[in-house]
Scaffold this motif. Structure first.
Motif, PDB file in Angstrom:
ATOM      1  N   VAL A 283       3.308  -3.875 -22.182  1.00  0.00           N
ATOM      2  CA  VAL A 283       3.318  -3.603 -20.745  1.00  0.00           C
ATOM      3  C   VAL A 283       1.907  -3.343 -20.237  1.00  0.00           C
ATOM      4  O   VAL A 283       1.495  -3.830 -19.196  1.00  0.00           O
ATOM      5  N   CYS A 289      -7.360   1.362 -11.615  1.00  0.00           N
ATOM      6  CA  CYS A 289      -6.312   1.852 -10.715  1.00  0.00           C
ATOM      7  C   CYS A 289      -6.425   1.131  -9.371  1.00  0.00           C
ATOM      8  O   CYS A 289      -7.514   0.972  -8.834  1.00  0.00           O
ATOM      9  N   VAL A 290      -5.296   0.659  -8.829  1.00  0.00           N
ATOM     10  CA  VAL A 290      -5.330  -0.028  -7.547  1.00  0.00           C
ATOM     11  C   VAL A 290      -5.048   0.917  -6.378  1.00  0.00           C
ATOM     12  O   VAL A 290      -5.010   0.497  -5.231  1.00  0.00           O
ATOM     13  N   GLY A 291      -4.824   2.185  -6.678  1.00  0.00           N
ATOM     14  CA  GLY A 291      -4.721   3.179  -5.617  1.00  0.00           C
ATOM     15  C   GLY A 291      -3.449   3.123  -4.798  1.00  0.00           C
ATOM     16  O   GLY A 291      -3.429   3.555  -3.651  1.00  0.00           O
ATOM     17  N   CYS A 292      -2.357   2.621  -5.370  1.00  0.00           N
ATOM     18  CA  CYS A 292      -1.124   2.529  -4.580  1.00  0.00           C
ATOM     19  C   CYS A 292      -0.458   3.886  -4.410  1.00  0.00           C
ATOM     20  O   CYS A 292       0.308   4.093  -3.472  1.00  0.00           O
ATOM     21  N   PHE A 336       5.492   3.818 -16.168  1.00  0.00           N
ATOM     22  CA  PHE A 336       6.649   2.958 -15.911  1.00  0.00           C
ATOM     23  C   PHE A 336       6.568   2.352 -14.509  1.00  0.00           C
ATOM     24  O   PHE A 336       6.945   1.204 -14.292  1.00  0.00           O
ATOM     25  N   LEU A 339       1.795   0.138 -10.618  1.00  0.00           N
ATOM     26  CA  LEU A 339       1.730  -1.205 -10.051  1.00  0.00           C
ATOM     27  C   LEU A 339       0.761  -2.088 -10.845  1.00  0.00           C
ATOM     28  O   LEU A 339       0.977  -3.283 -10.993  1.00  0.00           O
ATOM     29  N   HIS A 341       0.039  -1.651 -14.037  1.00  0.00           N
ATOM     30  CA  HIS A 341       0.413  -1.628 -15.456  1.00  0.00           C
ATOM     31  C   HIS A 341      -0.647  -0.962 -16.322  1.00  0.00           C
ATOM     32  O   HIS A 341      -0.953  -1.419 -17.419  1.00  0.00           O
TER      33      HIS A 341
ATOM     34  N   HIS B  18       8.973  -1.807 -18.262  1.00  0.00           N
ATOM     35  CA  HIS B  18       8.346  -1.484 -16.977  1.00  0.00           C
ATOM     36  C   HIS B  18       9.350  -1.684 -15.849  1.00  0.00           C
ATOM     37  O   HIS B  18      10.281  -2.478 -15.961  1.00  0.00           O
ATOM     38  N   TYR B  19       9.107  -0.947 -14.783  1.00  0.00           N
ATOM     39  CA  TYR B  19       9.948  -1.012 -13.592  1.00  0.00           C
ATOM     40  C   TYR B  19      10.037  -2.439 -13.055  1.00  0.00           C
ATOM     41  O   TYR B  19      11.055  -2.854 -12.508  1.00  0.00           O
ATOM     42  N   SER B  21       7.485  -3.826 -11.030  1.00  0.00           N
ATOM     43  CA  SER B  21       6.598  -4.050  -9.890  1.00  0.00           C
ATOM     44  C   SER B  21       5.224  -4.495 -10.385  1.00  0.00           C
ATOM     45  O   SER B  21       4.847  -4.223 -11.514  1.00  0.00           O
ATOM     46  N   SER B  22       4.507  -5.200  -9.528  1.00  0.00           N
ATOM     47  CA  SER B  22       3.147  -5.598  -9.860  1.00  0.00           C
ATOM     48  C   SER B  22       2.384  -5.816  -8.565  1.00  0.00           C
ATOM     49  O   SER B  22       2.989  -5.887  -7.490  1.00  0.00           O
ATOM     50  N   VAL B  23       1.067  -5.909  -8.677  1.00  0.00           N
ATOM     51  CA  VAL B  23       0.262  -6.150  -7.478  1.00  0.00           C
ATOM     52  C   VAL B  23       0.678  -7.482  -6.845  1.00  0.00           C
ATOM     53  O   VAL B  23       0.887  -7.577  -5.632  1.00  0.00           O
ATOM     54  N   LEU B  26       3.974  -7.140  -5.042  1.00  0.00           N
ATOM     55  CA  LEU B  26       3.844  -6.440  -3.765  1.00  0.00           C
ATOM     56  C   LEU B  26       3.213  -7.344  -2.717  1.00  0.00           C
ATOM     57  O   LEU B  26       3.664  -7.407  -1.561  1.00  0.00           O
ATOM     58  N   PRO B 119     -13.216  -3.684  -8.075  1.00  0.00           N
ATOM     59  CA  PRO B 119     -11.939  -4.393  -8.017  1.00  0.00           C
ATOM     60  C   PRO B 119     -10.973  -3.705  -7.052  1.00  0.00           C
ATOM     61  O   PRO B 119     -11.263  -2.628  -6.532  1.00  0.00           O
ATOM     62  N   LEU B 120      -9.832  -4.335  -6.825  1.00  0.00           N
ATOM     63  CA  LEU B 120      -8.827  -3.796  -5.905  1.00  0.00           C
ATOM     64  C   LEU B 120      -8.586  -2.314  -6.192  1.00  0.00           C
ATOM     65  O   LEU B 120      -8.411  -1.913  -7.335  1.00  0.00           O
ATOM     66  N   GLY B 121      -8.580  -1.517  -5.156  1.00  0.00           N
ATOM     67  CA  GLY B 121      -8.336  -0.098  -5.341  1.00  0.00           C
ATOM     68  C   GLY B 121      -9.568   0.744  -5.085  1.00  0.00           C
ATOM     69  O   GLY B 121      -9.469   1.959  -4.926  1.00  0.00           O
ATOM     70  N   GLY B 257      -2.764   0.805   0.352  1.00  0.00           N
ATOM     71  CA  GLY B 257      -2.741   1.861  -0.666  1.00  0.00           C
ATOM     72  C   GLY B 257      -4.046   2.618  -0.878  1.00  0.00           C
ATOM     73  O   GLY B 257      -4.090   3.832  -0.690  1.00  0.00           O
ATOM     74  N   PRO B 258      -5.121   1.923  -1.269  1.00  0.00           N
ATOM     75  CA  PRO B 258      -6.327   2.647  -1.652  1.00  0.00           C
ATOM     76  C   PRO B 258      -6.932   3.464  -0.508  1.00  0.00           C
ATOM     77  O   PRO B 258      -7.533   4.501  -0.757  1.00  0.00           O
TER      78      PRO B 258
END
Lengths: 366, 316
Positions: A283, A289-292, A336, A339, A341, B18-19, B21-23, B26, B119-121, B257-258
């Protein structure tokens, strides 16, 4: 539910966590002989479930190949009590937290993670060693209150003990949240939570006088009592599951469990389940971190896992400590739901272990 | 010792499931949520809207690809974030925007609004708004919705409100405003389409409802109070909710988000702040539509709002 008879092993591999080996390669050992002694408080020693010859010793594992059937003499535990009994039980491989000043003793009979039913099945099917264990544990800790935490609505035999009902939703069954449910206080003082499998170990030790040589695990949705040190591929094999190249064998639940390094890795006392994960793609990914903010909103300890893991990622462990990383009880929900992973729990465990190492270095310096 | 099992296992850290979800997931959801408004924009403004959206989205993706190349980073356009930013930037532009303005603004959104911060975030600002702000300040003429759309028979209600007052606003009825019979950012004013997309994101839990609720509540409360004080000068709350980029900002920009806080209470305060700032800028500021600058200002407050946090579990 099948309670299989203990299978005979031709090889056992005992996993060392914070244990010092007491045997060397080539040494013959009896069934039940002590192989390693614990170096952390509250952890029991390690014994071989088969008679044989030690073939491998390193810092992480001891391997024993079967030869003969001789067994150690049982210990007479009836004569012991108090501190002497406690020390003896640790020596016999029962993982018991230090026994002083415990007001509330909670036996956790809830399988926190989905897909694990070890504790629920034990409660339903094997009252005998559990009753024995509960009686001993009560005499040992002399708490004001002993309570058994069970799932809400579970029907279990009468254990003559106060029950506390626990919510079904993860992570309500984890020790700190069970302690909260019982006492109404977060991280209460003078409270110990002991897993039901430890009570089972204790009950077996008290009855047989032999060390902990078998442990209950969930395999393929059923309870199995397997020898400690039984290779995980063998455990799966007994249930008719054959691992393929690149699969993962998980000791414990999906959110918190550890992947076995080798098919021969043995089941240890803390493994509540052995599960095969067919997907070879892990996983976790090595990404920023994308900060979601998903982890922050999910965290049952009200921490900010995004910041903590980012600190750990860059080695800023003191910052992680300021962000209360020690409060985390490792439910694994952040990873888990992440976003991106990210290996959230791994970063948290890294920060904690680095902080613990720094502390022990300071103690040495003093 | 004989090799017991030559099997090689995968070893990985938990979680082992994993749940889901992914970037990319979304971003796909956000892009899908923008489709109704984009379709309405093409319906209203014709092929010009399509031109601006396609150019902006394309330039955004190319800029990110080029930045990754130049900065020696692994390619990230596959997560569709750049495409989303490009389309969101187009939604804020007049359909008449010249190609160079679209291209420059889209490139600035990605370059300055995102890639500069890693990068993103990493970015402290909502990326499309950075590009919008640079263009709005640099080329006010081309970015002026009113002047740029002389060829259309629609009017710009917020422009009229700013210049001539509430009594001179030609489009006041809710239905016209809702169905995009007004000038403004080409996608942002397709209020019905934006609302459908926004509700889809919230209901499917792709974005939390807290910031949109806070934002809309902030706009509505501030507008309602002013309207209460002087209904002749100040339009009712519904007018403010259905004009300019309020709906688009609430569901698609403020929820980035960020650049927004992560906890519930700070999120609500963030939304309220951006909403109230929108009305403050519309009433007392220099810009007819306060939404982009209001959200950028709220972005600046994010680190402060993040300091509002609960006591960790069991900490004393």
């Amino acid at each position: 539910m099948t309670m299989q008879a203990t299978p005979s092993l031709d090889l056992a591999e005992l996993t060392l966590r914070r244990h010092c080996p007491l045997v060397t390669c080539g040494q013959s050992v009896l069934r039940g002989e002590r192989l390693a002694t614990a170096s952390a408080p509250g952890a029991g020693d390690i014994h071989t479930p088969i008679a044989g010859v030690v073939t491998h010793v390193d810092a992480y594992r001891i391997r024993v190949e079967a030869r003969g059937h001789d067994e150690v003499e049982p210990v007479d535990l009836a004569a012991l009590s108090g501190k002497a009994l406690y020390d003896k039980l640790l020596e016999l491989g029962v993982d018991l937290p230090p026994a002083d000043a415990v007001d509330t003793l909670i036996v956790n009979g809830v399988d926190a993670e989905q897909g694990v039913l070890t504790r629920a099945s034990l409660l339903a099917s094997t009252p005998e060693p559990l009753e024995h264990g509960l009686k001993t544990i009560h005499a040992l800790y002399k708490p004001r209150l002993t309570t058994l935490a069970v799932l809400k609505g579970a029907s279990i035999p009468d254990y003559d003990i106060q029950l506390t009902e626990i919510d079904h939703n993860y992570p309500a069954g984890l020790d700190p949240l069970v302690a909260l449910a019982v006492t109404g206080i977060e991280a209460p003082d003078h409270t110990e939570v002991i897993g039901l499998e430890t009570v089972y170990h204790l009950g077996r030790v008290m009855r047989t006088g032999l060390p902990v040589l078998e442990t209950p695990v969930t395999v393929d949705g059923k309870l199995a009592i397997v020898p400690v040190g039984m290779p995980v591929s063998r455990v799966l094999g007994e249930a008719g599951i054959v691992p393929a190249e690149g699969d993962r064998i998980v000791l414990g639940g999906f959110l918190r469990g550890e992947a076995a390094a080798l098919p021969t890795q043995g089941v240890d006392r803390s493994a509540v389940a052995v599960t095969l994960v067919r997907n070879p793609a892990p996983v976790a990914e090595d990404v920023a971190c994308v900060g979601c903010g998903e982890c922050v909103r999910r965290c049952p300890a009200r921490l900010d896992p995004s910041m903590i893991t980012s600190y750990a990622e860059f080695g800023l462990y003191d910052k992680a400590a300021q962000a209360h990383v020690e409060v985390c009880f490792e439910c694994g929900l952040c990873g888990f739901f992440c976003l991106a992973h990210r290996p959230m729990l791994q970063y948290i465990r890294l920060a904690k272990s680095e902080l613990a190492r720094a502390r022990s270095r300071e103690e040495v310096a003093l | 010792m004989k090799p017991l099992n030559p099997l090689v296992l995968t070893v990985s850290v938990p979680p082992h499931k994993h749940y889901g979800s992914s970037v990319r997931g979304l971003m796909t959801a956000i892009l899908m949520a923008m489709v109704p408004a984009a379709a309405m924009a093409v319906n209203t403004f014709g092929v010009d809207a399509l031109r601006v959206m396609a150019l902006s989205a394309g330039v955004a993706v190319l800029t990110e690809a080029a930045c990754n190349r130049l900065m020696d980073r692994s390619q990230s356009v596959g997560d569709l974030h750049a495409l989303t930013v490009g389309l969101a930037f187009a939604f804020l532009l007049p359909a008449s925007a010249p190609w160079w303005l679209v291209a420059f603004g889209s490139a600035a959104s990605i370059g300055v609004g995102k890639m500069m911060f890693g990068p993103l975030g990493g970015s402290p600002f909502c990326a499309p708004l950075v590009g919008w702000a640079i263009c709005r300040v640099s080329w006010p003429g081309q970015m002026d919705l009113d002047a740029s759309m002389l060829t259309m028979n629609l009017t710009y209600p917020l422009g009229q409100l700013k210049a001539f007052g509430w009594t001179s606003v030609q489009i006041q009825d809710t239905k016209s405003l809702l169905f995009g019979r007004q000038l403004g950012g080409l996608g942002a004013v397709q209020v019905a389409g934006v609302l459908i997309g926004g509700l889809y994101l919230v209901i499917k839990h792709h974005v939390s409802s807290i910031i949109p609720v806070g934002f809309l509540a902030g706009v509505a409360t501030a507008a309602w109070l002013l309207h209460l004080i002087n209904p002749v000068v100040y339009p009712p709350a519904m007018f403010h909710l259905l004009t300019g980029s309020v709906m688009f900002g609430a569901f698609f920009l403020a929820t980035d988000g960020p650049s927004s806080p992560n906890r519930q209470i700070p999120m609500l305060l963030f939304g309220l702040l951006a909403g109230v700032m929108t009305i403050v800028i519309r009433v007392w500021g220099a810009y007819p539509d306060g939404v982009p600058f209001a959200i950028l200002l709220a972005n600046l407050f994010t680190p402060v709002l993040e300091r509002i946090r609960p006591r960790p579990f069991g900490a004393r």
